[in-house]
Design a protein around this motif. Structure first.
Motif, PDB file in Angstrom:
ATOM      1  N   LEU A 169       2.870 -20.239 -17.434  1.00 10.32           N
ATOM      2  CA  LEU A 169       3.101 -19.367 -18.632  1.00 10.32           C
ATOM      3  C   LEU A 169       4.016 -19.881 -19.662  1.00 10.32           C
ATOM      4  N   SER A 170       5.251 -20.692 -19.087  1.00  8.68           N
ATOM      5  CA  SER A 170       6.123 -21.277 -19.969  1.00  8.68           C
ATOM      6  C   SER A 170       5.556 -22.131 -20.833  1.00  8.68           C
ATOM      7  N   ARG A 171       4.760 -23.033 -20.301  1.00  8.67           N
ATOM      8  CA  ARG A 171       4.050 -24.118 -20.929  1.00  8.67           C
ATOM      9  C   ARG A 171       3.212 -23.771 -22.103  1.00  8.67           C
ATOM     10  N   LEU A 172       2.355 -22.764 -21.642  1.00 10.01           N
ATOM     11  CA  LEU A 172       1.614 -21.930 -22.772  1.00 10.01           C
ATOM     12  C   LEU A 172       2.342 -21.320 -23.725  1.00 10.01           C
ATOM     13  N   LEU A 173       3.553 -20.749 -23.563  1.00 10.54           N
ATOM     14  CA  LEU A 173       4.713 -20.227 -24.620  1.00 10.54           C
ATOM     15  C   LEU A 173       5.028 -21.157 -25.544  1.00 10.54           C
ATOM     16  N   ILE A 174       5.319 -22.365 -24.891  1.00 14.52           N
ATOM     17  CA  ILE A 174       6.093 -23.488 -25.974  1.00 14.52           C
ATOM     18  C   ILE A 174       4.804 -24.134 -26.604  1.00 14.52           C
ATOM     19  N   THR A 175       3.632 -24.033 -26.170  1.00 14.19           N
ATOM     20  CA  THR A 175       2.481 -24.612 -27.142  1.00 14.19           C
ATOM     21  C   THR A 175       2.214 -23.610 -28.125  1.00 14.19           C
ATOM     22  N   PHE A 176       2.343 -22.139 -27.843  1.00 20.52           N
ATOM     23  CA  PHE A 176       1.953 -21.319 -28.933  1.00 20.52           C
ATOM     24  C   PHE A 176       3.155 -21.259 -29.935  1.00 20.52           C
ATOM     25  N   MET A 177       4.341 -21.537 -29.493  1.00 18.16           N
ATOM     26  CA  MET A 177       5.418 -21.712 -30.543  1.00 18.16           C
ATOM     27  C   MET A 177       5.418 -22.837 -31.394  1.00 18.16           C
ATOM     28  N   MET A 178       5.070 -23.952 -30.947  1.00 18.22           N
ATOM     29  CA  MET A 178       4.521 -25.230 -31.931  1.00 18.22           C
ATOM     30  C   MET A 178       3.563 -25.106 -32.571  1.00 18.22           C
ATOM     31  N   GLU A 179       2.446 -24.223 -32.160  1.00 18.14           N
ATOM     32  CA  GLU A 179       1.302 -24.267 -33.224  1.00 18.14           C
ATOM     33  C   GLU A 179       1.670 -23.290 -34.440  1.00 18.14           C
ATOM     34  N   ASP A 180       2.579 -22.284 -34.234  1.00 17.02           N
ATOM     35  CA  ASP A 180       2.965 -21.323 -35.198  1.00 17.02           C
ATOM     36  C   ASP A 180       4.232 -20.753 -35.033  1.00 17.02           C
ATOM     37  N   PRO A 181       5.353 -21.517 -35.667  1.00 19.99           N
ATOM     38  CA  PRO A 181       6.729 -21.111 -35.291  1.00 19.99           C
ATOM     39  C   PRO A 181       7.015 -19.567 -35.912  1.00 19.99           C
ATOM     40  N   ARG A 182       6.180 -18.946 -36.790  1.00 16.69           N
ATOM     41  CA  ARG A 182       6.311 -17.655 -36.935  1.00 16.69           C
ATOM     42  C   ARG A 182       6.627 -16.776 -35.851  1.00 16.69           C
ATOM     43  N   HIS A 183       5.805 -17.377 -34.554  1.00 21.05           N
ATOM     44  CA  HIS A 183       5.742 -16.372 -33.470  1.00 21.05           C
ATOM     45  C   HIS A 183       6.998 -16.791 -32.508  1.00 21.05           C
ATOM     46  N   ILE A 184       7.953 -17.516 -32.865  1.00 28.26           N
ATOM     47  CA  ILE A 184       8.758 -17.893 -31.720  1.00 28.26           C
ATOM     48  C   ILE A 184       9.697 -16.780 -31.155  1.00 28.26           C
ATOM     49  N   LYS A 185       9.882 -15.822 -32.194  1.00 24.18           N
ATOM     50  CA  LYS A 185      10.663 -14.714 -31.276  1.00 24.18           C
ATOM     51  C   LYS A 185       9.993 -13.718 -30.460  1.00 24.18           C
ATOM     52  N   SER A 186       8.733 -13.532 -30.862  1.00 20.72           N
ATOM     53  CA  SER A 186       7.831 -12.843 -29.970  1.00 20.72           C
ATOM     54  C   SER A 186       7.652 -13.627 -28.675  1.00 20.72           C
ATOM     55  N   ALA A 187       7.345 -14.849 -28.785  1.00 17.86           N
ATOM     56  CA  ALA A 187       7.240 -15.809 -27.694  1.00 17.86           C
ATOM     57  C   ALA A 187       8.274 -15.822 -26.609  1.00 17.86           C
ATOM     58  N   LEU A 188       9.571 -15.904 -27.450  1.00 12.24           N
ATOM     59  CA  LEU A 188      10.658 -15.765 -26.409  1.00 12.24           C
ATOM     60  C   LEU A 188      10.988 -14.622 -25.644  1.00 12.24           C
ATOM     61  N   ARG A 189      10.430 -13.439 -26.375  1.00  9.95           N
ATOM     62  CA  ARG A 189      10.429 -12.236 -25.727  1.00  9.95           C
ATOM     63  C   ARG A 189       9.406 -11.966 -24.428  1.00  9.95           C
ATOM     64  N   VAL A 190       8.564 -12.612 -24.684  1.00 10.91           N
ATOM     65  CA  VAL A 190       7.426 -12.836 -23.669  1.00 10.91           C
ATOM     66  C   VAL A 190       7.908 -13.608 -22.453  1.00 10.91           C
ATOM     67  N   SER A 191       8.647 -14.710 -22.803  1.00 11.93           N
ATOM     68  CA  SER A 191       9.510 -15.743 -21.941  1.00 11.93           C
ATOM     69  C   SER A 191      10.326 -14.732 -21.021  1.00 11.93           C
ATOM     70  N   TRP A 192      11.122 -14.036 -21.678  1.00  6.29           N
ATOM     71  CA  TRP A 192      12.167 -13.357 -20.798  1.00  6.29           C
ATOM     72  C   TRP A 192      11.639 -12.204 -20.096  1.00  6.29           C
ATOM     73  N   CYS A 193      10.612 -11.665 -20.384  1.00  2.00           N
ATOM     74  CA  CYS A 193       9.753 -10.812 -19.560  1.00  2.00           C
ATOM     75  C   CYS A 193       9.408 -11.335 -18.240  1.00  2.00           C
ATOM     76  N   ALA A 194       8.811 -12.561 -18.633  1.00  2.87           N
ATOM     77  CA  ALA A 194       8.295 -13.480 -17.537  1.00  2.87           C
ATOM     78  C   ALA A 194       9.382 -13.581 -16.403  1.00  2.87           C
ATOM     79  N   ARG A 195      10.533 -14.216 -17.031  1.00  2.00           N
ATOM     80  CA  ARG A 195      11.630 -14.466 -16.425  1.00  2.00           C
ATOM     81  C   ARG A 195      12.049 -13.354 -15.594  1.00  2.00           C
ATOM     82  N   SER A 196      11.934 -11.911 -16.004  1.00  2.00           N
ATOM     83  CA  SER A 196      12.402 -10.798 -15.555  1.00  2.00           C
ATOM     84  C   SER A 196      11.643 -10.530 -14.000  1.00  2.00           C
ATOM     85  N   LEU A 197      10.112 -10.892 -14.194  1.00  2.00           N
ATOM     86  CA  LEU A 197       9.136 -10.850 -13.330  1.00  2.00           C
ATOM     87  C   LEU A 197       9.525 -11.553 -12.104  1.00  2.00           C
ATOM     88  N   GLU A 198       9.896 -13.114 -12.623  1.00  3.10           N
ATOM     89  CA  GLU A 198      10.460 -13.814 -11.587  1.00  3.10           C
ATOM     90  C   GLU A 198      11.543 -13.497 -10.666  1.00  3.10           C
TER      91      GLU A 198
END
Length: 242
Positions: A169-198
Motif C-alpha cells: 500500500l505504501s508503494r501505491l501511495l508513493i506512486t499516487f503522490m508522484m502522479e498528482d502532487p495535489r493529492h499528497i495530503k490525502s495520500a498521507l492521511r491514508v498512509s497514516w490510517c494504514a500505519r494505525s491498522l498495522e
C-alpha cells in the motif's frame, strides 16, 4: 486451561468477573476498530465522527479493570496461574486501550477524507489489509476468551502478512503522490490510517503472546515465532499464514 477453583467461591467469582470485563472491553474495542474501518472505506463522515468521539468508555474500562486487579492482588495475594491471569489482564487491557486509540486516529483521518474520492484507487488494498487486521484482532480476543495457546500461535504467523500489505500500500501511495502532487495530503492521511491498522495488528499479536504466557507460563515477548513453536509447541500446528 481453566481458571483454578478455590475454597473461596467469592475468589472464583472475582477472577471470572475480571475475565468477563476484559472480554467486554475487547468487544467494545473491536467494534470501534470495525466502525473506524467502515467509515474510512465508505467515506462516512458521521460514522467517523462518532468513533472519534467514543474513546472515553474504553479508557474508563481500562481504569476500572486495572483497579480491580490491584484489589485482587492486595486482598488475595494470588500465586501461580491466578497471578499469571491478573498480570496478563493488566497487559491485555493496555493493548486494548491502545487499539482504541488507533481506531480513534483512523476515524479522525477518515473525517477529513470523507469528502475526497481520490482514495478509490487504493480501496481494494485498504479493504484487504483492514480485513486481515480485523480478523487478527477478533481471533486474538477469541484465543484469550478460550485460553487457546495453539490458536494464539497461529495468529502470530499472520503478522508478517500485514507488514507485506502495508509495504504494498505504501508503494501505491508513493506512486499516487508522484502522479498528482495535489493529492499528497490525502495520500498521507491514508498512509497514516494504514500505519494505525498495522499497529492494531501489533497489539493483537501482543495479546496472543499474553495468552501463551497465561497458558504455558512462559514469557515469549521478543522471541521469534520459530523459537516459540519449536520450544513450547513441539507438535504440528496449522500455519497461521494464508
Amino acid at each position: 486451561m481453566e481458571i483454578g477453583q478455590h475454597i473461596s467461591q467469592r475468589y472464583n467469582e472475582e477472577l471470572e468477573d475480571i475475565r468477563n470485563q476484559v472480554l467486554k472491553m475487547g468487544g467494545l474495542v473491536e467494534s470501534q476498530a470495525e466502525q473506524a474501518v467502515k467509515a474510512l472505506l465508505e467515506s462516512d463522515f458521521e460514522l467517523a465522527k462518532a468513533v472519534a468521539n467514543g474513546d472515553e468508555a474504553v479508557n474508563q474500562m481500562e481504569v476500572d479493570i486495572d483497579e480491580e486487579c490491584t484489589r485482587v492482588i492486595a486482598r488475595r495475594q494470588p500465586t501461580a496461574s491466578d497471578l499469571r491471569l491478573v498480570v496478563a489482564v493488566v497487559k491485555v487491557i493496555t493493548d486494548l486501550e491502545r487499539i482504541g486509540d488507533e481506531a480513534e486516529k483512523i476515524a479522525r483521518y477518515s473525517k477529513k477524507l470523507a469528502k475526497k474520492q481520490n482514495i478509490t484507487r487504493m480501496h481494494s488494498e485498504l479493504s484487504h489489509m483492514s480485513q486481515l487486521v480485523l480478523t487478527m484482532l477478533h481471533d486474538s480476543l477469541d484465543a484469550f476468551a478460550r485460553l487457546d495457546a495453539d490458536g494464539a500461535v497461529r495468529i502470530l504467523g499472520k503478522d508478517q502478512q500485514v507488514n507485506v500489505e502495508l509495504d504494498n500500500l505504501s508503494r501505491l501511495l508513493i506512486t499516487f503522490m508522484m502522479e498528482d502532487p495535489r493529492h499528497i495530503k490525502s495520500a498521507l492521511r491514508v498512509s497514516w490510517c494504514a500505519r494505525s491498522l498495522e499497529r492494531i495488528a501489533d497489539h493483537a499479536q501482543n495479546i496472543c503472546e499474553y495468552v501463551i504466557y497465561l497458558v504455558k507460563g512462559k514469557d515469549v515477548r521478543h522471541t521469534s515465532l520459530e523459537h516459540i513453536r519449536s520450544k513450547y509447541f513441539p507438535y504440528d500446528i496449522e500455519d497461521g499464514e494464508e
